[in-house]
Design a protein around this motif. Structure first.
Motif, PDB file in Angstrom:
ATOM      1  N   LEU A 120       0.528   0.458   1.065  1.00 10.26           N
ATOM      2  CA  LEU A 120      -0.611  -0.417   1.401  1.00 10.26           C
ATOM      3  C   LEU A 120      -0.865  -0.429   2.903  1.00 10.26           C
ATOM      4  O   LEU A 120      -1.985  -0.585   3.371  1.00 10.26           O
ATOM      5  CB  LEU A 120      -0.314  -1.841   0.906  1.00 10.26           C
ATOM      6  N   PHE A 121       0.221  -0.319   3.702  1.00  8.43           N
ATOM      7  CA  PHE A 121       0.065  -0.326   5.162  1.00  8.43           C
ATOM      8  C   PHE A 121       1.262   0.400   5.760  1.00  8.43           C
ATOM      9  O   PHE A 121       2.378   0.205   5.277  1.00  8.43           O
ATOM     10  CB  PHE A 121       0.027  -1.786   5.669  1.00  8.43           C
ATOM     11  N   LYS A 138       5.881  -1.518  10.911  1.00  6.91           N
ATOM     12  CA  LYS A 138       6.213  -2.089   9.588  1.00  6.91           C
ATOM     13  C   LYS A 138       5.557  -1.239   8.508  1.00  6.91           C
ATOM     14  O   LYS A 138       4.627  -0.472   8.791  1.00  6.91           O
ATOM     15  CB  LYS A 138       5.696  -3.528   9.487  1.00  6.91           C
ATOM     16  N   CYS A 189       7.773  -5.437   1.944  1.00  5.11           N
ATOM     17  CA  CYS A 189       7.477  -5.134   3.356  1.00  5.11           C
ATOM     18  C   CYS A 189       8.777  -4.942   4.111  1.00  5.11           C
ATOM     19  O   CYS A 189       9.703  -5.759   4.007  1.00  5.11           O
ATOM     20  CB  CYS A 189       6.685  -6.305   3.967  1.00  5.11           C
ATOM     21  N   TYR A 202       9.860  -4.715   8.020  1.00  4.11           N
ATOM     22  CA  TYR A 202       9.226  -4.896   9.345  1.00  4.11           C
ATOM     23  C   TYR A 202      10.307  -4.970  10.421  1.00  4.11           C
ATOM     24  O   TYR A 202      11.480  -5.259  10.135  1.00  4.11           O
ATOM     25  CB  TYR A 202       8.354  -6.155   9.355  1.00  4.11           C
ATOM     26  N   CYS A 227      11.065  -8.166   3.179  1.00  9.31           N
ATOM     27  CA  CYS A 227      10.625  -9.375   2.423  1.00  9.31           C
ATOM     28  C   CYS A 227       9.812  -8.914   1.228  1.00  9.31           C
ATOM     29  O   CYS A 227       9.156  -7.871   1.258  1.00  9.31           O
ATOM     30  CB  CYS A 227       9.835 -10.316   3.326  1.00  9.31           C
ATOM     31  N   ILE A 255       6.882  -9.928  -1.495  1.00 11.71           N
ATOM     32  CA  ILE A 255       5.756 -10.849  -1.739  1.00 11.71           C
ATOM     33  C   ILE A 255       5.315 -10.625  -3.180  1.00 11.71           C
ATOM     34  O   ILE A 255       4.877  -9.533  -3.532  1.00 11.71           O
ATOM     35  CB  ILE A 255       4.597 -10.542  -0.755  1.00 11.71           C
ATOM     36  N   PRO A 296       6.671 -15.732  -0.779  1.00 11.39           N
ATOM     37  CA  PRO A 296       7.454 -14.541  -0.395  1.00 11.39           C
ATOM     38  C   PRO A 296       8.942 -14.861  -0.349  1.00 11.39           C
ATOM     39  O   PRO A 296       9.334 -15.994  -0.044  1.00 11.39           O
ATOM     40  CB  PRO A 296       6.921 -14.215   1.008  1.00 11.39           C
ATOM     41  N   PHE A 307      12.651 -13.655   1.336  1.00  8.85           N
ATOM     42  CA  PHE A 307      13.185 -12.862   2.456  1.00  8.85           C
ATOM     43  C   PHE A 307      14.617 -12.464   2.138  1.00  8.85           C
ATOM     44  O   PHE A 307      15.404 -13.262   1.619  1.00  8.85           O
ATOM     45  CB  PHE A 307      13.157 -13.680   3.758  1.00  8.85           C
ATOM     46  N   TYR A 320      -8.400 -13.054  -6.746  1.00  8.91           N
ATOM     47  CA  TYR A 320      -7.146 -12.322  -6.463  1.00  8.91           C
ATOM     48  C   TYR A 320      -6.908 -12.230  -4.956  1.00  8.91           C
ATOM     49  O   TYR A 320      -5.836 -12.579  -4.457  1.00  8.91           O
ATOM     50  CB  TYR A 320      -7.249 -10.919  -7.073  1.00  8.91           C
ATOM     51  N   MET A 368      -3.927 -14.048  -2.744  1.00  6.40           N
ATOM     52  CA  MET A 368      -2.986 -13.247  -1.947  1.00  6.40           C
ATOM     53  C   MET A 368      -3.093 -13.622  -0.463  1.00  6.40           C
ATOM     54  O   MET A 368      -2.087 -13.764   0.233  1.00  6.40           O
ATOM     55  CB  MET A 368      -3.278 -11.754  -2.115  1.00  6.40           C
ATOM     56  N   LYS A 379      -1.079 -16.554   0.835  1.00  4.10           N
ATOM     57  CA  LYS A 379       0.378 -16.415   1.050  1.00  4.10           C
ATOM     58  C   LYS A 379       0.705 -16.162   2.522  1.00  4.10           C
ATOM     59  O   LYS A 379       1.870 -16.172   2.917  1.00  4.10           O
ATOM     60  CB  LYS A 379       0.901 -15.234   0.220  1.00  4.10           C
ATOM     61  N   TRP A 388       3.375 -18.172   4.644  1.00  7.92           N
ATOM     62  CA  TRP A 388       4.851 -18.051   4.570  1.00  7.92           C
ATOM     63  C   TRP A 388       5.330 -16.706   5.131  1.00  7.92           C
ATOM     64  O   TRP A 388       6.522 -16.442   5.144  1.00  7.92           O
ATOM     65  CB  TRP A 388       5.285 -18.133   3.104  1.00  7.92           C
ATOM     66  N   LEU A 389       4.339 -15.871   5.546  1.00  6.46           N
ATOM     67  CA  LEU A 389       4.749 -14.518   5.921  1.00  6.46           C
ATOM     68  C   LEU A 389       5.393 -14.516   7.315  1.00  6.46           C
ATOM     69  O   LEU A 389       5.135 -15.391   8.128  1.00  6.46           O
ATOM     70  CB  LEU A 389       3.522 -13.595   5.927  1.00  6.46           C
ATOM     71  N   PRO A 390       6.211 -13.507   7.638  1.00  8.86           N
ATOM     72  CA  PRO A 390       6.753 -13.380   9.007  1.00  8.86           C
ATOM     73  C   PRO A 390       5.616 -13.085   9.982  1.00  8.86           C
ATOM     74  O   PRO A 390       4.598 -12.481   9.603  1.00  8.86           O
ATOM     75  CB  PRO A 390       7.718 -12.197   8.896  1.00  8.86           C
ATOM     76  N   LEU A 400       3.834  -9.737  10.240  1.00  4.79           N
ATOM     77  CA  LEU A 400       2.984  -9.263   9.140  1.00  4.79           C
ATOM     78  C   LEU A 400       1.611  -9.939   9.158  1.00  4.79           C
ATOM     79  O   LEU A 400       0.614  -9.362   8.724  1.00  4.79           O
ATOM     80  CB  LEU A 400       3.697  -9.605   7.814  1.00  4.79           C
ATOM     81  N   TRP A 448      -2.291  -8.780   7.620  1.00  2.00           N
ATOM     82  CA  TRP A 448      -2.298  -9.164   6.200  1.00  2.00           C
ATOM     83  C   TRP A 448      -3.702  -9.054   5.576  1.00  2.00           C
ATOM     84  O   TRP A 448      -3.836  -8.538   4.465  1.00  2.00           O
ATOM     85  CB  TRP A 448      -1.726 -10.576   6.060  1.00  2.00           C
ATOM     86  N   ILE A 497      -4.216  -5.600   4.420  1.00  2.00           N
ATOM     87  CA  ILE A 497      -3.360  -5.289   3.258  1.00  2.00           C
ATOM     88  C   ILE A 497      -3.980  -5.882   1.997  1.00  2.00           C
ATOM     89  O   ILE A 497      -4.040  -5.240   0.938  1.00  2.00           O
ATOM     90  CB  ILE A 497      -1.937  -5.846   3.513  1.00  2.00           C
TER      91      ILE A 497
END
Lengths: 485, 172, 228, 160
Positions: free
Chosen positions: B77-78, B92, B104, B106, B117, B119, B126, B128, C195, C199, C202, C205-207, C210, C214, C217
């Motif tokens: 995806l990335f 990442k 992911c 990173y 992590c 998701i 998510p 970790f 959808y 997504m 979220k 909560w991501l680091p 990211l 996001w 993505i």
């Protein structure tokens, strides 16, 4: 007091110019009377040379009297710090042996140049020692070559063998290596006694090595006295030195380096401090070696290559995992072999066989190609051809995987059951593979050897409990027939 | 004569003379010097070897872990190719795993760690990984170079050792 | 007289040497006592390090060989080789792989369905790959169309020609496939806007590494979202 | 005059003895250290071969061609090769970075010092139109202090 001293000096010079035995010389009596008239302070005033002091001792003190021994000890203590001159030795000979022994022998203990001077004086005064004493003298201190030569004069000519025997016996019980060396060296000198007269040891102030000679000359002898003896000393030194070289024992002379002329001072400096220079030379060599070597170790770099060299094809490579040597011929054979493997993915045996044989043409001992030729010939039912190439493969590597299995199948094809059993067993020894065991058991069952087959199955069932090993019923069930490759 | 009494008291001399001790200690001091010098150099050399050894071991573990998951992944995806179709890199990588979730990896620059992590591709927050995938990482570059997003190149540098991996995604 | 001279020379020489021996012995003992322990320690490091590298290389080799084995399986299916196929000890380079094709039935278009299994073993390292393949019928000649999907890998020491091992591989793989079904259902049941907003939500909560990327993505996820 | 002490011959013998003991000892010592360096190269060569093997799967089948020995150097690799543009942290081709002295100094030095190069030995079999399979031998060569090393990896690439 001053005129008396001057008068004493003149009479002394006159005495020494006359010849004949000292006491019989006319001036001896005049001097004796003059000395008797001396006031006590004059004696203590100092400023007397060693020779004059010795003369005073002779004249003033009675023979074998404690005063004379004491007076002599003082005179000798100062004389031994520098090179004694002939006049002094001449007077020394007038002393009785007892007086001389009592005053001179203790001085011989001194480990430095005073001991050497004392030995020299004893030798010039023709003193002699009892044979037993030499062992103790040699143990008392370190003896240089000259001292040993002078000491050898103290041995009476008829007692040489006696002294050598005693020293030899003493050498056996002696622990210290240094003393043993002194004993043997002294015996060596006694045997080769060729020097006619004692050798003057090295005690000249200017050339004496290390600090001890400078230290002794400054502290003990007053400056003005030091001047006069040096003048005479240099003459005596010159007269003696040639004798020194002439009478040197059999030691080979240091060969003069032809053509390599260094300034004498430099040579003398190096010669006298040879040990230090040699050790320093050793230290620097090892240090350089260690640092360079470790430096090379640390660097992990391969040698820097020029661009041309980098693109040059080497004669061979080393395989990084199997450590074998790989040449371009091997790579070419490999290419054909791999093309043959591709055909095998489609079970095309005859086309694959051609390529495996091309690989063998390039590299006859390509073991995988040999194995594959046997495998293809087995599948096209050419049993004889398969057998020869598989046995060739076994010759190269007896443990090559599945070779014995294929040989067993070839033997079955040729109905040679005994050979088939042998190869099955060999393969099972190499790899305890349950599938091969099952195939072997089925083969035994076809030969009506039921119990052997069951033993084999139960043995491997125990080895592989999770595996299901079942003998196939006769005739083989079509639906479950596995196409074994 | 009195000299004999004096000599009789001479004890038998054995032992090492001062010169021998001096020469011996000079040589030993020199040996100590060399060995000390050598030890110091070897200590540096040893530290470097340990670093390279540790670096390689963490590169192996990191590559194996990422590779196993990426191998059966569905798509990357990335990062993806740039609009002008040139390759694109990032520190990442985000991909859809075999079972469809978004994973992911990173690089945490401050801690110099690679972390993972997950998701959920669905409801849920998510998750970790408690432990980092790799430590003391000098640099990590994930590069997308395939327009089908089924190939990811990984370049890592850990303590002077380099790791160069690529993973082709078998699934679609 | 000459004989005695020689004897004396001999003795002097022996005495001379014994002094040096003492110093030499001390030096050698000192050297050995220092160097040997250091070398032992470091040589242990060297060998353990080499072992680790070789083990990892073998591990990677099993994976590459098993992967080539599955490619060989696909090639066989394209070559219209049908039915149960079990190839053992197939050499590629110095390593070998085993390939097993197990028919599992017929598809909607009468294509043959298979389990494609490939594994490789080098010393104590195992690697097995399991996938599903569909082999269509030739029109009229090969190569036939072959579709393979859901490749799944494991390092457990499974024997791919043993039905019991294949079943347990199937079960393990099935657990992941169940989760796949869940995520696919989640994608199918949501509209694209719904959808992507779920997504996007979220990102709290991501680091922080990211968060900036996001949105891009989520767009990519939306573009790959299953509709029905 | 005879003086106690070492003669030059004794010193030379002592030094040569010490050196003959010292050098093998240093050698023994170095094998442990050199093993680590050689292993680093060994592992790196394997990862390079794997990287190429994965790229072969996404390349067009007909583009997989023979690359003869001595092969292509990894540093300063031409654009068409497997190690052309290496990474790009920007959103356009302007930011392309290659394995050069400027872009990746340490990596470049490492590759150049050991002269890492790759070459491909391709065996191709065609069973019919559109039904081919290639067996690609990926050969990675590099130089170590005393020899030319080679690491080999074989993969099958079918037409899918």
């Amino acid at each position: 007091m001053h005129e008396t001293k001057e008068k004493f000096y003149e009479l002394t010079a006159e005495l020494l110019r006359e010849d004949g035995v000292l006491p019989n010389r006319p001036t001896w009596i005049k001097l004796r009377q003059l000395v008797q008239a001396f006031e006590p302070e004059l004696l203590q005033s100092g400023g007397w040379s060693d020779t004059h002091l010795l003369l005073l001792a002779l004249l003033k003190t009675a023979e074998r009297s404690p005063e004379r021994v004491e007076f002599l000890s003082k005179v000798l203590a100062s004389v031994t710090t520098k090179t004694p001159d002939e006049e002094f030795i001449l007077l020394l000979k007038q002393l009785s042996t007892d007086d001389l022994a009592k005053s001179l022998f203790p001085c011989m203990y001194q480990a430095d140049s005073r001991g050497s001077a004392a030995v020299y004086l004893a030798a010039r005064a023709a003193l002699h020692l009892a044979p037993e004493a030499f062992q103790y003298f040699l143990c008392a201190r370190l003896w240089s070559q000259t001292d040993l030569i002078n000491l050898s004069f103290l041995v009476r000519p008829n007692e040489i063998h006696n002294v050598c025997a005693m020293l030899e016996k003493a050498a056996e019980t002696e622990q210290s290596a240094i003393n043993k060396e002194a004993f043997s060296e002294f015996r060596y000198i006694l045997f080769n006694q060729s020097s006619q007269q004692p050798l003057l040891p090295d005690i000249e102030p200017s050339t004496a090595p290390f600090a001890e000679q400078r230290q002794t000359s400054e502290s003990v002898v007053p400056a003005q006295l030091n001047v006069k003896p040096v003048a005479t000393l240099s003459q005596t030194r010159r007269t003696v030195t040639p004798a020194l070289q002439q009478n040197a024992p059999h030691k080979p002379e240091q060969p003069d380096k032809a053509g390599l002329q260094f300034p004498p001072e430099l040579v003398r400096l190096v010669e006298t401090n040879r040990t230090v220079f040699l050790i320093i030379f050793g230290l620097t060599t090892l240090t350089l070696l260690a640092s360079n070597f470790s430096g090379w170790l640390i660097s992990d770099s391969a040698p820097v290559r020029s661009q041309a060299e980098a693109t040059k094809i080497p004669s061979h490579w080393v395989d990084s995992s199997s450590r074998e040597l790989i040449t371009e011929r091997d790579l070419a054979a490999d290419k054909d072999y791999r093309m043959g493997e591709l055909y095998l993915t489609r079970d095309k045996y005859s086309e694959a066989l051609i390529l495996f044989e091309d690989a063998l043409a390039t590299k006859p001992d390509h073991i995988q190609a040999l194995y594959r030729v046997g495998y293809c010939r087995l599948n096209i039912k050419d049993f004889a051809g398969a057998k020869t190439s598989l046995e060739k493969a076994l010759k190269i590597d007896p443990a090559f995987r599945h070779t014995n299995l294929l040989l067993a199948r070839v033997a079955i094809g040729q109905n040679d059951n005994r050979l088939a059993e042998k190869h099955f067993r060999l393969e099972l020894e190499l790899t305890a593979d349950p599938m091969i065991a099952l195939e072997y058991a089925n083969f035994l069952q076809n030969l009506n050897k039921e119990d052997e087959a069951n033993d084999l199955i139960s043995k491997f069932q125990a080895l592989y409990p999770e595996r299901v090993l079942v003998l196939s019923q006769k005739p083989e069930i079509k639906e479950e027939q596995e196409q074994q490759q | 004569m009195f000299m004999y009494q004096l000599f009789k008291k001479t004890k038998k001399r054995s032992g090492i003379t001062l010169v021998e001790i001096m020469v011996g200690s000079a040589i030993l001091a020199f040996i100590g010097g060399i060995v000390g010098h050598w030890f110091f150099m070897q200590r540096q050399y040893q530290r470097r070897i340990f670093e390279i050894s540790d670096g390689q071991q963490s590169i192996r573990q990191t590559s194996w872990a990422m590779m196993q998951e990426l191998r059966t992944a569905r798509s990357v995806l990335f990062p993806r190719l740039n609009p002008d179709n040139s390759i694109h890199s990032d520190s990442k990588v985000v991909f859809k795993s075999f079972s469809g979730d978004v994973i992911c990896y990173y690089y945490n620059a401050s801690q110099r760690e690679i972390r993972r992590c997950k998701i959920p591709n669905g409801p849920g927050a998510p998750e970790f990984d408690p432990e980092p995938i790799a430590k003391d990482v000098s640099q990590i570059i994930f590069t997308a170079s395939d327009d089908g997003n089924r190939l990811i190149d990984i370049f890592m540098e850990i303590k002077g050792s380099f790791g160069l991996e690529s993973v082709y995604l078998m699934n679609e | 007289m000459d004989v005695e001279n020689e004897m004396v020379d001999q003795e002097m020489y022996i005495v001379h040497i014994s002094n040096k021996k003492g110093i030499a012995i001390v030096m050698v003992i000192g050297l050995v006592a220092i160097i040997v322990p250091v070398l032992y320690l470091l040589s242990r490091l060297g060998t353990s390090h080499v072992k680790l590298a070789v083990k990892y290389q073998e591990n990677l080799q099993t994976e590459t060989t098993a992967f080539s084995g599955s490619n060989a399986g696909i090639s066989r299916l394209r070559g219209n080789l049908r039915g149960y196929q079990n190839l053992t000890n197939q050499l590629i380079g110095d390593e070998s792989y085993n390939l097993n094709l197990r028919p599992t039935g017929k598809g909607f278009f009468q294509q043959d369905l298979y389990f494609l299994l490939s594994n490789s073993k080098i010393k104590s390292h195992h690697y097995a790959i399991m996938a599903e393949a569909e082999q269509f019928n030739p029109e009229p000649d090969p190569p036939v169309l072959v579709i393979s999907r859901d490749y799944w890998n494991t390092i457990e020491p499974y024997e791919i020609d043993q039905i019991a091992d294949v079943l347990s591989m199937q079960n393990d793989r099935g657990v992941d496939l169940l989760r796949l079904d869940e995520t696919r259902d989640y994608e199918k049941n949501a509209t694209p806007a719904q959808y992507s907003s779920e997504m996007q939500a979220k990102s709290d909560w991501l680091p922080e590494e990211l968060v900036p990327d996001w949105p891009e993505i989520v767009d990519n996820l939306k573009s790959e979202k299953l509709s029905m | 005059m005879k003086k106690s002490g070492f003669s030059l011959l004794e010193i030379v013998i002592a030094i040569s003895l010490a050196v003959t003991i010292f050098i093998p000892a240093m050698n023994m010592f170095s094998t442990a250290g050199q093993a680590v360096y050689k292993t680093r190269n060994f592992s790196f060569a394997n990862s390079v071969a794997r990287r190429i093997s994965q790229r072969l799967m996404v390349m067009p089948f007909e583009d997989i061609e023979e690359v003869p020995l001595p092969g292509v150097a990894l540093c300063d690799a031409p654009d068409g090769s497997f190690f052309g543009p290496f990474f790009n942290n920007t959103a356009s081709s302007a930011g392309l970075r290659r394995i050069t002295q400027v872009d990746m100094p340490e990596f470049y030095d490492y590759l150049e010092r050991y002269n890492f190069r790759y070459s491909l030995s391709v065996s191709n079999v065609s069973f019919g139109d559109g039904d081919e399979i290639k067996s690609v031998g990926i050969l990675i060569t590099w130089n170590e202090t005393d020899k030319a090393m080679m690491s080999r990896l074989y993969v099958y690439v079918p037409t899918l």
